[in-house]
Write a protein that holds these residues in place. Structure first.
Motif, PDB file in Angstrom:
ATOM      1  N   VAL A   2      50.315  19.328  15.519  1.00  0.00           N
ATOM      2  CA  VAL A   2      50.046  20.154  14.617  1.00  0.00           C
ATOM      3  C   VAL A   2      50.506  20.921  14.039  1.00  0.00           C
ATOM      4  N   VAL A   3      51.438  20.473  13.001  1.00  0.00           N
ATOM      5  CA  VAL A   3      52.695  21.266  12.487  1.00  0.00           C
ATOM      6  C   VAL A   3      52.182  22.333  11.492  1.00  0.00           C
ATOM      7  N   VAL A   4      52.374  23.036  11.898  1.00  0.00           N
ATOM      8  CA  VAL A   4      52.627  24.635  10.895  1.00  0.00           C
ATOM      9  C   VAL A   4      53.113  25.323  10.043  1.00  0.00           C
ATOM     10  N   ALA A   5      53.383  25.094   8.802  1.00  0.00           N
ATOM     11  CA  ALA A   5      54.206  24.919   7.255  1.00  0.00           C
ATOM     12  C   ALA A   5      54.300  26.906   7.138  1.00  0.00           C
ATOM     13  N   GLY A   6      55.537  27.476   7.585  1.00  0.00           N
ATOM     14  CA  GLY A   6      54.851  28.656   7.410  1.00  0.00           C
ATOM     15  C   GLY A   6      54.697  29.660   7.867  1.00  0.00           C
ATOM     16  N   ALA A   7      55.082  29.667   9.642  1.00  0.00           N
ATOM     17  CA  ALA A   7      54.386  29.775  10.801  1.00  0.00           C
ATOM     18  C   ALA A   7      54.848  31.120  11.355  1.00  0.00           C
ATOM     19  N   THR A   8      56.006  31.603  10.602  1.00  0.00           N
ATOM     20  CA  THR A   8      56.179  32.683  10.957  1.00  0.00           C
ATOM     21  C   THR A   8      55.833  34.132  10.051  1.00  0.00           C
ATOM     22  N   VAL A  37      45.983  22.966  21.407  1.00  0.00           N
ATOM     23  CA  VAL A  37      46.595  22.007  21.013  1.00  0.00           C
ATOM     24  C   VAL A  37      47.700  21.659  20.928  1.00  0.00           C
ATOM     25  N   GLU A  38      49.533  21.336  20.739  1.00  0.00           N
ATOM     26  CA  GLU A  38      50.194  21.028  20.192  1.00  0.00           C
ATOM     27  C   GLU A  38      50.601  22.105  18.586  1.00  0.00           C
ATOM     28  N   VAL A  39      51.112  22.932  18.887  1.00  0.00           N
ATOM     29  CA  VAL A  39      51.677  23.131  18.075  1.00  0.00           C
ATOM     30  C   VAL A  39      53.130  23.693  17.756  1.00  0.00           C
ATOM     31  N   VAL A  40      53.325  22.825  16.538  1.00  0.00           N
ATOM     32  CA  VAL A  40      55.252  23.138  15.397  1.00  0.00           C
ATOM     33  C   VAL A  40      54.796  24.022  15.328  1.00  0.00           C
ATOM     34  N   GLY A  41      56.132  24.923  14.882  1.00  0.00           N
ATOM     35  CA  GLY A  41      56.217  25.766  13.567  1.00  0.00           C
ATOM     36  C   GLY A  41      57.313  25.827  12.612  1.00  0.00           C
ATOM     37  N   GLY A  65      55.856  12.810  14.504  1.00  0.00           N
ATOM     38  CA  GLY A  65      54.743  12.915  15.313  1.00  0.00           C
ATOM     39  C   GLY A  65      54.049  13.537  14.905  1.00  0.00           C
ATOM     40  N   ALA A  66      53.090  14.093  13.358  1.00  0.00           N
ATOM     41  CA  ALA A  66      52.538  14.817  13.336  1.00  0.00           C
ATOM     42  C   ALA A  66      50.800  14.121  13.426  1.00  0.00           C
ATOM     43  N   ASP A  67      50.218  14.859  13.758  1.00  0.00           N
ATOM     44  CA  ASP A  67      48.528  14.779  13.547  1.00  0.00           C
ATOM     45  C   ASP A  67      48.031  15.223  12.151  1.00  0.00           C
ATOM     46  N   VAL A  68      48.543  16.491  12.293  1.00  0.00           N
ATOM     47  CA  VAL A  68      47.928  17.460  11.267  1.00  0.00           C
ATOM     48  C   VAL A  68      48.589  18.431  11.125  1.00  0.00           C
ATOM     49  N   VAL A  69      49.166  18.906   9.742  1.00  0.00           N
ATOM     50  CA  VAL A  69      50.300  19.128   9.128  1.00  0.00           C
ATOM     51  C   VAL A  69      48.903  20.934   7.875  1.00  0.00           C
ATOM     52  N   VAL A  70      49.420  21.730   8.728  1.00  0.00           N
ATOM     53  CA  VAL A  70      48.789  23.170   8.011  1.00  0.00           C
ATOM     54  C   VAL A  70      49.887  23.777   7.450  1.00  0.00           C
ATOM     55  N   ALA A 100      54.392  14.698   5.295  1.00  0.00           N
ATOM     56  CA  ALA A 100      53.520  14.614   6.260  1.00  0.00           C
ATOM     57  C   ALA A 100      53.075  12.863   5.888  1.00  0.00           C
ATOM     58  N   ALA A 101      53.074  12.037   4.551  1.00  0.00           N
ATOM     59  CA  ALA A 101      52.869  11.335   4.302  1.00  0.00           C
ATOM     60  C   ALA A 101      53.827  10.310   5.689  1.00  0.00           C
ATOM     61  N   ARG A 102      54.776  10.298   4.932  1.00  0.00           N
ATOM     62  CA  ARG A 102      56.284   9.436   5.926  1.00  0.00           C
ATOM     63  C   ARG A 102      55.915   9.950   7.539  1.00  0.00           C
ATOM     64  N   ALA A 103      54.917  10.747   7.887  1.00  0.00           N
ATOM     65  CA  ALA A 103      55.272  10.956  10.000  1.00  0.00           C
ATOM     66  C   ALA A 103      54.088  10.349   9.681  1.00  0.00           C
ATOM     67  N   GLY A 104      52.662   9.809   9.133  1.00  0.00           N
ATOM     68  CA  GLY A 104      51.816   9.354   9.086  1.00  0.00           C
ATOM     69  C   GLY A 104      50.453   9.935   9.857  1.00  0.00           C
ATOM     70  N   ALA A 105      50.772  11.310   9.185  1.00  0.00           N
ATOM     71  CA  ALA A 105      49.800  12.610   9.667  1.00  0.00           C
ATOM     72  C   ALA A 105      48.133  11.964   9.215  1.00  0.00           C
ATOM     73  N   GLY A 106      47.473  12.914   9.512  1.00  0.00           N
ATOM     74  CA  GLY A 106      46.404  12.126   9.090  1.00  0.00           C
ATOM     75  C   GLY A 106      45.152  13.583   8.976  1.00  0.00           C
ATOM     76  N   HIS A 107      45.430  14.656   8.461  1.00  0.00           N
ATOM     77  CA  HIS A 107      45.334  15.691   7.959  1.00  0.00           C
ATOM     78  C   HIS A 107      45.989  16.424   7.465  1.00  0.00           C
ATOM     79  N   HIS A 108      45.937  17.205   6.327  1.00  0.00           N
ATOM     80  CA  HIS A 108      46.688  18.223   5.584  1.00  0.00           C
ATOM     81  C   HIS A 108      45.807  19.369   5.159  1.00  0.00           C
ATOM     82  N   VAL A 109      46.355  20.285   5.471  1.00  0.00           N
ATOM     83  CA  VAL A 109      45.068  21.477   5.111  1.00  0.00           C
ATOM     84  C   VAL A 109      46.087  23.059   4.843  1.00  0.00           C
ATOM     85  N   ILE A 110      45.560  23.069   3.653  1.00  0.00           N
ATOM     86  CA  ILE A 110      46.476  24.442   3.270  1.00  0.00           C
ATOM     87  C   ILE A 110      45.406  25.534   2.721  1.00  0.00           C
TER      88      ILE A 110
END
Length: 246
Positions: free
Chosen positions: A3-9, A25-29, A50-55, A83-93
């Motif tokens: 899971v990649v989190v934008a705005g993680a800090t 889950v594995e988290v990338v901030g 490698g992102a499955d989900v982008v938050v 996210a689309a280029r990375a092949g993510a399957g879920h985008h959360v805002i």
């Protein structure tokens, strides 16, 4: 799950990262401090690999409409494309309750952000939150002029940032909603009552005035426009509990 989190800090982002890790889950901030900038696109492709989900819990430093529109228009576009280029399957805002009803100010920018996500080919979920407790404090202080505080005559269900983060994390590890989930606090309050209580707890006893000409994040909402729907997820922490531990 990665899971990649934008705005993680940020205020919500740091809490969302913690709650996601509670799910195992594995988290990338992503943050500017980590060399990633959603507004310019710098570092996005590498960070998204490698992102499955982008938050996306990024937020604009200004609540003014032009700055908010520019920020969300650019950052959301860049994040969706990466996210689309990375092949993510879920985008959360994370959005705000009232975005679909108030088409001015900060709310207009959030509504347009939601539209961008809906138009994207990516499966998506939108979490709309009521005002955070911290937002009540910020607006109360900003509206103070001498011994008088002018606030919008609205009803709200202010919510804990911890409760919002827990909801965002729960949605992120689940199946895409292809829709909206609202999250709100457990209690309904008049904004002027909250402002008076908060400022009194800080040792300040001004006159708090309900003023229909006072904007709320750049909009002029009706009394009940900022309340969530009947099926909203309700958080646990009350305003009084939050205030007591501040």
């Amino acid at each position: 799950m990665r899971v990649v989190v934008a705005g993680a800090t940020g205020l919500i982002g740091s809490r969302t990262v913690a709650r996601l890790r509670d799910h195992g889950v594995e988290v990338v901030g992503l943050s500017r401090g980590a060399g990633v900038d959603a507004t310019t696109g710098k570092g996005l492709d590498e960070a998204m690999r490698g992102a499955d989900v982008v938050v996306d819990v990024t937020d604009t430093p200004s609540r003014e409409e032009p700055e908010s529109l520019e920020f969300f228009g650019t950052a959301t576009h860049n994040l969706l494309e990466a996210a689309a280029r990375a092949g993510a399957g879920h985008h959360v805002i994370l959005s705000v309750v009232g975005a679909e009803r108030l088409r001015t100010g900060y709310f207009r920018a959030k509504a347009l952000q939601e539209e961008q996500v809906r138009r994207s080919p990516l499966p998506y979920s939108i979490v709309r939150a009521t005002p955070f407790f911290e937002s009540v404090e910020y607006m109360s202080r900003a509206a103070t002029c001498g011994d008088v505080v002018h606030v919008a005559p609205v009803l709200i269900r202010p919510v804990s940032t911890d409760d919002v983060a827990a909801t965002v994390a729960h949605v992120a590890v689940g199946v895409p909603l292809f829709g909206v989930l609202e999250v709100a606090g457990p209690e309904e309050h008049r904004f002027d009552d909250l402002a008076a209580k908060l400022l009194a707890a800080r040792g300040y006893l001004p006159e708090v005035v309900c003023d229909a000409r006072t904007p709320f994040f750049g909009a002029m909402p009706g009394q009940r426009v900022l309340l969530p729907g009947a099926d909203a997820h309700l958080g646990h922490e009350t305003f009084s509990e939050w205030l007591a531990r501040r």
